[in-house]
Design an enzyme around this catalytic site. Structure first.
Site, PDB file in Angstrom:
ATOM      1  N   LYS A  27       0.609   9.057  24.852  1.00 57.91           N
ATOM      2  CA  LYS A  27      -0.318   9.859  25.655  1.00 57.91           C
ATOM      3  C   LYS A  27       0.360  10.317  26.951  1.00 57.91           C
ATOM      4  O   LYS A  27       0.320  11.500  27.304  1.00 57.91           O
ATOM      5  CB  LYS A  27      -1.576   9.041  25.957  1.00 57.91           C
ATOM      6  CG  LYS A  27      -2.650   9.867  26.633  1.00 57.91           C
ATOM      7  CD  LYS A  27      -3.856   9.028  27.009  1.00 57.91           C
ATOM      8  CE  LYS A  27      -4.556   8.488  25.778  1.00 57.91           C
ATOM      9  NZ  LYS A  27      -5.949   8.867  25.661  1.00 57.91           N
ATOM     10  N   ARG A  97      -6.605   4.968  31.245  1.00 58.66           N
ATOM     11  CA  ARG A  97      -6.523   4.829  29.789  1.00 58.66           C
ATOM     12  C   ARG A  97      -5.219   4.187  29.368  1.00 58.66           C
ATOM     13  O   ARG A  97      -4.198   4.359  30.014  1.00 58.66           O
ATOM     14  CB  ARG A  97      -6.540   6.213  29.113  1.00 58.66           C
ATOM     15  CG  ARG A  97      -7.805   6.994  29.285  1.00 58.66           C
ATOM     16  CD  ARG A  97      -7.529   8.401  28.760  1.00 58.66           C
ATOM     17  NE  ARG A  97      -8.419   9.365  29.357  1.00 58.66           N
ATOM     18  CZ  ARG A  97      -9.460   9.892  28.723  1.00 58.66           C
ATOM     19  NH1 ARG A  97      -9.729   9.558  27.492  1.00 58.66           N
ATOM     20  NH2 ARG A  97     -10.227  10.757  29.331  1.00 58.66           N
ATOM     21  N   GLY A 106      -8.609   4.041  19.216  1.00 61.49           N
ATOM     22  CA  GLY A 106      -9.751   3.188  19.510  1.00 61.49           C
ATOM     23  C   GLY A 106      -9.416   1.719  19.697  1.00 61.49           C
ATOM     24  O   GLY A 106     -10.302   0.885  19.810  1.00 61.49           O
ATOM     25  N   MET A 108      -7.636   0.264  22.163  1.00 58.81           N
ATOM     26  CA  MET A 108      -7.641  -0.280  23.514  1.00 58.81           C
ATOM     27  C   MET A 108      -8.674   0.418  24.383  1.00 58.81           C
ATOM     28  O   MET A 108      -9.293   1.377  23.987  1.00 58.81           O
ATOM     29  CB  MET A 108      -6.245  -0.209  24.085  1.00 58.81           C
ATOM     30  CG  MET A 108      -5.421  -1.337  23.506  1.00 58.81           C
ATOM     31  SD  MET A 108      -3.860  -1.472  24.263  1.00 58.81           S
ATOM     32  CE  MET A 108      -3.118   0.008  23.690  1.00 58.81           C
ATOM     33  N   ARG A 351      -1.254  15.049  20.579  1.00 59.10           N
ATOM     34  CA  ARG A 351      -0.313  14.170  19.866  1.00 59.10           C
ATOM     35  C   ARG A 351      -0.202  14.684  18.443  1.00 59.10           C
ATOM     36  O   ARG A 351      -1.080  15.435  17.982  1.00 59.10           O
ATOM     37  CB  ARG A 351      -0.800  12.717  19.879  1.00 59.10           C
ATOM     38  CG  ARG A 351      -2.141  12.548  19.227  1.00 59.10           C
ATOM     39  CD  ARG A 351      -2.652  11.126  19.347  1.00 59.10           C
ATOM     40  NE  ARG A 351      -4.019  11.056  18.847  1.00 59.10           N
ATOM     41  CZ  ARG A 351      -4.859  10.076  19.097  1.00 59.10           C
ATOM     42  NH1 ARG A 351      -4.494   9.083  19.856  1.00 59.10           N
ATOM     43  NH2 ARG A 351      -6.066  10.081  18.596  1.00 59.10           N
ATOM     44  N   HIS A 467     -14.769   7.092  14.499  1.00 61.90           N
ATOM     45  CA  HIS A 467     -13.835   5.983  14.281  1.00 61.90           C
ATOM     46  C   HIS A 467     -13.567   5.783  12.792  1.00 61.90           C
ATOM     47  O   HIS A 467     -12.421   5.706  12.345  1.00 61.90           O
ATOM     48  CB  HIS A 467     -14.418   4.704  14.890  1.00 61.90           C
ATOM     49  CG  HIS A 467     -13.555   3.507  14.690  1.00 61.90           C
ATOM     50  ND1 HIS A 467     -13.746   2.646  13.649  1.00 61.90           N
ATOM     51  CD2 HIS A 467     -12.460   3.075  15.357  1.00 61.90           C
ATOM     52  CE1 HIS A 467     -12.815   1.702  13.697  1.00 61.90           C
ATOM     53  NE2 HIS A 467     -12.029   1.947  14.741  1.00 61.90           N
ATOM     54  N   SER A 777      21.880  -4.080 -13.846  1.00 62.09           N
ATOM     55  CA  SER A 777      20.590  -3.683 -13.297  1.00 62.09           C
ATOM     56  C   SER A 777      20.061  -4.890 -12.541  1.00 62.09           C
ATOM     57  O   SER A 777      19.890  -5.961 -13.124  1.00 62.09           O
ATOM     58  CB  SER A 777      19.648  -3.280 -14.428  1.00 62.09           C
ATOM     59  OG  SER A 777      18.402  -2.933 -13.884  1.00 62.09           O
ATOM     60  N   CYS A 844      15.868  -2.682 -10.953  1.00 62.63           N
ATOM     61  CA  CYS A 844      14.640  -2.470 -11.719  1.00 62.63           C
ATOM     62  C   CYS A 844      13.527  -3.442 -11.352  1.00 62.63           C
ATOM     63  O   CYS A 844      12.484  -3.466 -11.979  1.00 62.63           O
ATOM     64  CB  CYS A 844      14.923  -2.509 -13.214  1.00 62.63           C
ATOM     65  SG  CYS A 844      15.487  -4.123 -13.763  1.00 62.63           S
ATOM     66  N   TYR A 864      21.064   4.188  -9.033  1.00 59.94           N
ATOM     67  CA  TYR A 864      19.660   4.553  -9.244  1.00 59.94           C
ATOM     68  C   TYR A 864      18.730   3.392  -8.899  1.00 59.94           C
ATOM     69  O   TYR A 864      19.162   2.236  -8.797  1.00 59.94           O
ATOM     70  CB  TYR A 864      19.422   4.992 -10.696  1.00 59.94           C
ATOM     71  CG  TYR A 864      19.536   3.878 -11.704  1.00 59.94           C
ATOM     72  CD1 TYR A 864      18.437   3.095 -12.032  1.00 59.94           C
ATOM     73  CD2 TYR A 864      20.755   3.597 -12.330  1.00 59.94           C
ATOM     74  CE1 TYR A 864      18.542   2.056 -12.933  1.00 59.94           C
ATOM     75  CE2 TYR A 864      20.866   2.573 -13.244  1.00 59.94           C
ATOM     76  CZ  TYR A 864      19.748   1.793 -13.542  1.00 59.94           C
ATOM     77  OH  TYR A 864      19.846   0.760 -14.425  1.00 59.94           O
TER      78      TYR A 864
HETATM   79  C1  PEP Z   1      13.177  -8.686 -12.451  1.00 64.80           C
HETATM   80  O1  PEP Z   1      13.312  -9.895 -12.587  1.00 64.80           O
HETATM   81  O2  PEP Z   1      13.347  -8.097 -11.383  1.00 64.80           O
HETATM   82  C2  PEP Z   1      12.783  -7.860 -13.600  1.00 64.80           C
HETATM   83  C3  PEP Z   1      12.732  -6.553 -13.485  1.00 64.80           C
HETATM   84  O3  PEP Z   1      12.407  -8.516 -14.719  1.00 64.80           O
HETATM   85  P1  PEP Z   1      10.967  -9.158 -14.943  1.00 64.80           P
HETATM   86  O4  PEP Z   1      10.097  -8.705 -13.822  1.00 64.80           O
HETATM   87  O5  PEP Z   1      10.519  -8.684 -16.265  1.00 64.80           O
HETATM   88  O6  PEP Z   1      11.286 -10.615 -14.903  1.00 64.80           O
END
Ligand code: PEP
Ligand code: MG
Length: 885
Positions: A27, A97, A106, A108, A351, A467, A777, A844, A864
């Site tokens: 502000k 303020r 809201g 403070m 803002r 609010h 992975s 993953c 990835y």
């Molecule tokens: C993991 O362990 O991160 C994974 C992807 O396998 P799961 O969640 O199936 O054990």
């Protein structure tokens, strides 16, 4: 040189700048900036956030030079305003303020009309020529100050006010006279003395320091602490204090106060959106007590309330000009507050406006088209986590619905849940796993925890900037506000809709935050369509990101959804999920129950064509994009029922004595199944299972290559490897089967064999494992579990406590623990690459869809991330942010 603690702004000159948010708060920095670019801002000064930090560091005392700095700045304000603080004839009044680095709507406290006492009120009467106004301002000040600074229970004075109205036989505050207000000021002060045992301060300087102390004090109040926790705002940022000369929106019908957004914060549409109230002060608009009027008729074509454009056309035109100046200057949508005093417009705040995800996208794309920002900036304008909102369902247009009320479409989305009437209840029920909708007459910052726990919020009172509306939008929660069609009874734990329908606590309703409808029961929803501006933004996202994004998908259907969300392959296909379908599970159980290899092979032969069919479906959907298929991972007991009655049923259908079944279940029992006979350990001890799966994968691929000319490179993934030797053995088996299938089909087909890195030992010996593995992975779910020694299945009992109490900053199963687990990932990636330069590296675990984890994966150079289909756009955007910042 002494440190500078106070920054002045006024009359076109300011010591601060927009970039000084850390020091002056949002502000304060923007008041300075608006002043410098020539906008009409009442003069004032900002006490820095450093003072707040020092205040708490030094046992709640101020730095020494602060008193004189405040006095000097106050003098400058007096000079510009040609009024004196505390002067009985020509007094200066100020507002005090809070204003932190990040906006905390809201959260403070604010004090208006400070400087009033029994003598200065006479000066205000002289200045304004309006005794009623002067005493109304005075009583407001006493109410606010006694509440915020002195800690007086608000309702006590409110009650006196109600009594007064009753005694005078009127309903509205506006019906009270100057004499009434004057009397009330007197009785307020007596009551304060009676309740608190101390006098209301008459000395304006004492008032000012009291207010400054209260603002700094409010930084540590419960609602501020809760808000910071929910929004990851560190406590040591502190708040600034803004002291600014008062302008009045409540001096008559040529006065007003309002809030506006330079574009629609719900949809992002490029039109001037706002609300105002004639003859009202400060917080009246946001408080939701009077129904605000629109500033123009762009949307509200046949609304009944007159717009600002109609009643104050000059000021409206000036405000429209300011809208243009602000957008050009800040190059972003602004959220502004203004006051009109006797026909003169003043800006009190600007803002960057909070906005819904659809609005964020539309504004970013529009502003790029308008030349205000470039593509990269447009990408950075949308927060990855915001997309979550967009990727959620809306009401199925074909569904039947019983609309019982309509309010304002305050924050989009469609949700159903059981009605609760208090924030505490919302939180308690949500903890039990219930989906709830919080229904309130209006919400206040005290309700924030309940709003957070709810699916959606419904309020009977308040406008689009109330609010409830502002906070819900910030949270990305569906909200219908200002629903005058319902009458809420907290005592009766119910509400009645205008058509007479009574909804009690626990009943299910549905809210549509995009049109404001309230419906009885749960109305079905449909998945979102992601075209138009979303598609445009995502195309920019894809040009700038380096990291690829795949999805975790186990079925052809999920694969299709994943591709629609922009997945560039499948990073994890968990084959065990395919085992649970009705006609398969019996073959799986038959396999588990067979004591001999022959019996197992017979059962596996039944499963093979089904698995192959699945893989064909998935390969088809993915149209040649990479697909990583993981061989069986969970311990076998997961495929058998555990309950007595289920075992009896199974014994009948399988024609196996119940005793045999029980014996098998007992023999499969493990104390730590997550560390037991699972993953590649199954493949080592029952090679026929993995053999069948590899055969199914390869036959599926070969058939598509041979019959349909597909180009596929299947990626076969072996889970839970701890040693290079395990992988060596399993790879040897798999390669033999792959070559046998390829020869049988007589096709050319490349394939990869790789592993998950889910155990610390695998990470530590990644250089050895990479001799065999063609890809890694990172299974960061298991890697987090095994690195922390924290059971994925049991941590829910105490992890929330850890996070709530700051022992862990975040749940490590949600956001990758970069200093610990992340270091293992980084090291394994480096060691893997040292052995095999072109090894493919991905992640993953669930972290693949968490923005900060995705940014980490970019930094350590993974190829990835892979996440659930609905999070693919979030990961793509996070990857672009990582590449651009
Ligand atoms: C993991 O362990 O991160 C994974 C992807 O396998 P799961 O969640 O199936 O054990
Ligand atoms: Mg795992």
């Amino acid at each position: 040189m002494t440190q500078k603690y106070v920054y002045f702004f006024g009359n076109g000159q300011a010591e601060g700048r927009a970039e000084m948010k850390n020091l002056l708060g949002g502000k304060g920095a923007n008041l300075a900036e608006m002043t410098s670019i020539g906008l009409p801002v009442p003069p004032g000064f900002t006490i820095t956030t450093e003072v707040c930090t020092e205040f708490y560091k030094n046992n709640q005392t101020y730095p020494e030079s602060l008193t004189s700095a405040v006095a000097e700045n106050l003098k400058m304000v007096e000079a510009l305003m040609d009024r004196r603080f505390g002067d009985p004839r020509n007094p200066l009044l100020v507002s005090v303020r809070s204003g932190a680095r990040a906006s905390m709507p809201g959260m403070m406290d604010t004090i208006l009309n400070l400087g009033l006492n029994d003598t200065t009120v006479q000066g205000i009467i002289a200045q304004s020529g309006d005794e009623r106004f002067a005493f109304d301002a005075y009583r407001r000040f006493v109410q606010m100050y006694s509440d915020v600074v002195m800690g007086m229970e608000k309702d006590i004075l409110e009650h006196l006010l109600e009594q007064k109205k009753e005694q005078r036989g009127v309903h509205l505050d506006t019906d009270l006279t100057a004499a009434d207000w004057k009397e009330l000021v007197g009785s307020f002060k007596l009551k304060i003395k009676e309740e608190l045992g101390k006098d209301f301060p008459e000395d304006p300087h004492e008032q000012l320091w009291g207010a400054i102390g209260a603002v700094f004090g409010s930084w540590m109040n419960q609602r501020a602490i809760t808000y910071r926790k929910l929004n990851n705002i560190p406590a040591d940022w502190g708040t600034a204090v803004n002291v600014q000369s008062m302008v009045f929106g409540n001096m008559g019908d040529d006065c007003a106060t309002g809030v506006a957004f330079t574009r629609d914060p719900s949809t992002g549409e490029n039109y001037f959106f706002g609300e105002f109230l004639v003859n009202a002060q400060g917080e009246d608009v946001v408080a939701g007590i009077r129904t605000p009027q629109p500033i123009n008729r762009v949307k509200d074509k046949d609304g009944k309330l007159p717009s600002m454009e109609e009643v104050l056309p000059e000021c409206y035109r000036q405000l429209v000009d300011i809208r243009g100046i602000l957008e050009k200057h800040y190059k972003d949508m602004q959220d502004i507050e203004f006051t009109i005093e006797k026909g003169k417009l003043f800006m009190l705040q600007t803002r960057n406006g909070k906005r819904t995800a659809p609005a964020a996208i539309k504004i970013a794309v529009d502003m790029e088209k308008e030349g205000l920002i470039d593509e990269k900036e447009a990408v950075l304008r949308v927060q990855p986590s915001q997309l979550d909102q967009l990727l959620h369902p809306s009401l199925d247009p074909a569904a039947e619905k019983q609309v019982i009320a309509k309010g304002l479409p305050a924050s989009p989305g469609a949700v159903s849940g059981q009605v609760v009437f208090s924030a505490d209840e919302a939180e308690a029920e949500a903890k039990l796993g219930k989906k709830v909708i919080l229904v309130r007459i209006e919400t206040s910052p005290e309700d924030i925890h309940g709003m957070h726990a709810s699916q959606g919020i419904l309020t009977a009172r308040g406008g689009m900037t109330s609010h409830a509306a502002v906070v819900a939008r910030g949270m990305g929660k569906c909200c219908v506000a200002g629903c005058g069609d319902i009458k809420v009874s907290y005592a009766g734990e119910s509400f009645v809709a205008r058509n007479g329908v009574v909804v009690k606590k626990g009943d299910t309703i549905t809210l549509d935050g995009s049109c404001g409808e309230v419906m009885l029961g749960a109305v079905p929803t449909v998945a979102p369509v992601l075209t138009g501006d979303f598609a445009q933004l995502m195309s920019w996202v894809d040009t700038y990101r380096k990291l690829k994004v795949r999805a975790n998908a186990d079925t052809p259907h999920d694969s299709r959804v994943a591709r629609q969300f922009g997945a560039e392959g499948i990073g994890l296909c968990r084959t065990e999920h395919m085992f649970f379908e009705a006609e398969r599970i019996s073959a799986v159980r038959e396999m588990i129950l067979s004591e001999e290899l022959e019996g197992r092979e017979k059962a596996l032969a039944k499963i093979l064509p089904m698995q192959k069919g699945d893989f064909i479906g998935i390969f088809r959907e993915m149209k040649g994009l990479p697909v990583t298929i993981r061989l069986l991972d969970p311990p076998l007991h997961e495929f058998l029922p555990q309950e007595e009655k289920d075992l009896e049923e199974l014994s009948k259908t399988m024609k196996v004595p119940v005793g045999t079944l029980k014996h098998k279940v007992e023999s499969l029992h493990e104390f730590n199944p997550m560390l037991g006979h699972r993953g590649c350990r199954l493949g080592i001890t029952y090679p026929e299972i993995y053999d069948m799966q590899v055969r199914a994968i390869m036959e599926a691929a070969c058939e598509l290559v041979k019959n349909e000319g597909f180009s596929i490179v299947p990626e076969i993934m072996i889970p839970l490897i701890a040693t290079a030797r395990e992988l060596q053995v399993l790879k040897q088996n798999a390669v033999a089967i792959c070559n046998e299938v390829i020869a049988r089909y007589d096709v050319r087909l490349e394939y990869l064999i790789g592993t998950m890195i889910e155990l610390p030992r695998a990470a530590l010996t990644a250089d050895e494992i990479a001799v065999e593995a063609e890809f890694f992975s990172f299974g960061t779910n298991d890697l987090t579990q095994t690195t922390f020694g924290l059971s994925r299945d049991d941590a829910g009992k105490f992890l929330p406590f850890y996070v709530d109490n700051g022992i862990l900053a975040e749940d490590p199963f949600v956001s990758l623990d970069q200093n610990g687990v992340g270091q293992l990932v980084k090291m394994a990636a480096e060691r893997g690459r040292a052995t095999r330069r072109d090894i493919k590296l991905g992640i993953c675990g669930e972290h693949g869809g968490d923005p900060s984890s995705v940014i980490f994966c970019h930094k350590i150079g993974l190829d990835y991330v892979s996440c659930s289909p609905f999070r693919v756009p979030i990961a793509r955007l996070a990857a672009a942010h990582a590449a651009l910042s």
